[in-house]
Design a protein around this motif. Sequence first.
Motif, mmCIF file in Angstrom:
data_model
loop_
_atom_site.group_PDB
_atom_site.id
_atom_site.type_symbol
_atom_site.label_atom_id
_atom_site.label_comp_id
_atom_site.label_asym_id
_atom_site.label_seq_id
_atom_site.Cartn_x
_atom_site.Cartn_y
_atom_site.Cartn_z
ATOM 1 N N ASN A 671 2.962 2.440 -8.135
ATOM 2 C CA ASN A 671 1.985 1.372 -8.315
ATOM 3 C C ASN A 671 1.879 0.492 -7.078
ATOM 4 O OD1 ASN A 671 0.683 0.902 -11.240
ATOM 5 N ND2 ASN A 671 2.630 1.990 -11.464
ATOM 6 N N LEU A 672 3.015 0.286 -6.401
ATOM 7 C CA LEU A 672 2.993 -0.489 -5.164
ATOM 8 C C LEU A 672 2.108 0.204 -4.120
ATOM 9 C CD1 LEU A 672 4.047 -2.673 -3.156
ATOM 10 C CD2 LEU A 672 5.971 -1.128 -2.694
ATOM 11 N N ILE A 673 2.326 1.503 -3.964
ATOM 12 C CA ILE A 673 1.540 2.260 -2.983
ATOM 13 C C ILE A 673 0.079 2.322 -3.413
ATOM 14 C CG2 ILE A 673 1.288 4.485 -1.825
ATOM 15 C CD1 ILE A 673 4.320 4.914 -2.454
ATOM 16 N N SER A 674 -0.169 2.508 -4.718
ATOM 17 C CA SER A 674 -1.546 2.560 -5.225
ATOM 18 C C SER A 674 -2.276 1.252 -4.963
ATOM 19 C CB SER A 674 -1.537 2.870 -6.721
ATOM 20 O OG SER A 674 -2.840 2.899 -7.232
ATOM 21 N N HIS A 675 -1.555 0.133 -5.072
ATOM 22 C CA HIS A 675 -2.166 -1.168 -4.815
ATOM 23 C C HIS A 675 -2.606 -1.277 -3.362
ATOM 24 C CE1 HIS A 675 -3.147 -5.292 -5.532
ATOM 25 N NE2 HIS A 675 -2.263 -5.753 -4.666
ATOM 26 N N LEU A 676 -1.828 -0.687 -2.455
ATOM 27 C CA LEU A 676 -2.219 -0.671 -1.047
ATOM 28 C C LEU A 676 -3.439 0.226 -0.838
ATOM 29 C CD1 LEU A 676 1.286 -0.345 0.680
ATOM 30 C CD2 LEU A 676 -0.186 -2.362 0.666
ATOM 31 N N ILE A 677 -3.402 1.410 -1.452
ATOM 32 C CA ILE A 677 -4.506 2.359 -1.296
ATOM 33 C C ILE A 677 -5.803 1.776 -1.844
ATOM 34 C CG2 ILE A 677 -5.359 4.648 -1.981
ATOM 35 C CD1 ILE A 677 -2.405 5.530 -2.103
ATOM 36 N N ALA A 678 -5.691 0.949 -2.893
ATOM 37 C CA ALA A 678 -6.884 0.358 -3.516
ATOM 38 C C ALA A 678 -7.677 -0.500 -2.546
ATOM 39 C CB ALA A 678 -6.484 -0.468 -4.731
#
Length: 689
Positions: A671-678
């Motif tokens: 989720n941390l990485i997904s938040h960056l990708i978002a």
Amino acid sequence: MANYLLEIGLEEIPAHLVTQSENQLIERVKTFLEENLLKYEKIQDFSTPRRLAVLINGLADHSQAKDEEHRGPSLKVAKDVDGNWTRAAEGFARGQKATTADFTERDGYVYLRQHINGLPAYEILTHIGTDVIEKMKFSTYMKWANYKLEYVRPIRWLVSLLDSEVVPFKILDVTAGNLTRGHHFLSKAGIQIPNANSYKDILAGANVIADAKKRKNLIRSQVKKIAADHAWNLHIDENLLEEVTNIVEFPTAFAGSFDEKYLAVPDEVLITSMRDNQRFFYVTDAKQALLPYFISVRNGNGQQIENVVRGNEKVLVARLEDAKFFFEEDRKHSIDFFMKKAEHLVFHEKIGNIVDHMKRVSQIAALLADQLNFTEEQKTDLMRSAAIYKFDLTTAMVGEFSELQGTMAGIYAGIFGENKTVSQALSEQYMPISADGTLPKSEVGALLALADKFDVLFSFFTAKILPSGANDPYGLRRAALGIVRIVDDRRWNFSVRKLLISLKQLLDQRADGFNIKITDPQDLSKELIDFFLDRIRQQRSDVRYDLVDAATNQVKEGIINYIFKRIRILASHTSDPDFRETIEALTRVQNLAEKNPSNAKVNPELLQSASEKHLYELTKQEKADQLLSEGEESIYAKFALLKDPINDYFQENMIMDKDPQIQANRIAQINLISHLIAQLGDLQKIIVK
């Protein structure tokens, strides 16, 4: 192979509708031919103020034959218990003009396969009136007599010729034939066209140049020759040239003049009078100074052209005399005088007057100037501009020449002693005025225009006065498009949501709130952000739709520049050899995080494998709210760098580990990485396969 001519004769069409109506006719004819499987080589188009026409060359004699298969009822319905055909089956056969003996059985259904022979072109073309002409759509309609049909202008004659043979059809009381009409006063009605190919020549002999492109080129060459003969610099506005082309059938250019005393009036006023009001081309000397001459185009030949020149000069001078009078009268007053009168101008009955609007714009401009780090000098000029920028609405000049609003504000501001920055900002307040209109050149002007458009949206949205379908009487879509174009041009970073929250706090401090009340800035920001996203999609229609969809998803703050930045980043790397693999890796993270949301923090002590530790080290220092403030290449490079570590991570680790703590920690990391990708958008929208 044959040639087919279709001409729709009309009362004079407004100039701005001629070209678009002709283009629509071409597209509808193409669709009609394609749907009827009727082959052709090419279509020539013709248009004048009084006619829309197409000439189809190389038209096939017959439409193409085709085979069709129709599925009927299921076998359970088509046959009874004894295997006999039921009424349902027989009814299906009759409807297809076949018999049950023609049935084939497949996949539990009955089928009928039929061979349909081609139809004669003549027979197909008899339907072109109902299937093409009557189905055309326009932005402006007229009704005539007691007929229900509405059209751009009343239909007066129809020509329908397949080579030399009339293909008859009827619209209202007009029957298609082979008779056309020439120039409305240089020729006559009832001119016979012997065959389709003679159309251009027949009309040329009747003083009509039917080919709009040829007519435009002729006008261009005529006006250029006049300018060259007098050593004038000619300024050809392409929009004006298009308009003039669409108001004449047989052009003859001529030159006229006016008294030099009118040159004391600002050039913008003179040009508006000539170009916009009279459809004249203006001329300048070698130093670009306006000259007291003009070039115009007559719809006719050169006979008695001197009378035409005098008549046009007389009409123009009347306009210039008014302009000179208004200009002199306005200069006797001051900005304060006009601002006092502006208190009586209504912005909208549900929102307040123009002065309230200007006060809100001042607040918005101040908030934006702080966010965008304007200098104190810029802020001073911006506040002065916002305090007076609508004063010209009460001037006599704008009262007569409404199209000069904003322009006169800039001119009068300079005359009344305002500095150049303020004067320029006032002249740029309405920019851009169209989807491809000129953008403000100055920073203060750009921010004033931005604040003005923001208040238009804020106030009308809070009053629940929103566009409906194609109806947008207050130009809210135009205002939103203007905002996104200015922001994209200036690369300005600010949050629509934060702007609304700050504005609500300021308005709540006032008893009147300048006549608007923002109840819920979060809801309003969501409405406006969605409204802006539609305009951004329109503005970047040149980019692949899936990339734009990805970039315009997962938008919360409404930082318009970041959205454009996302689009540029994605669009500039689609041809990279590893683009597909990079997007697939990033998308895998987003997809997994979407199915397993978590707000938990990653515990580094629970990281076990080398791959998850490496991925954590690459991402732990990145801050999502700062990422998009970096350079575009730097941003993409960081995401591309994650491709292999993400693939290694999924290769080596089970996200749904049996240990609940390990599992929760890995979900938190995803989720941390997904938040960056978002920050790049919803990459799951991108088509990479």
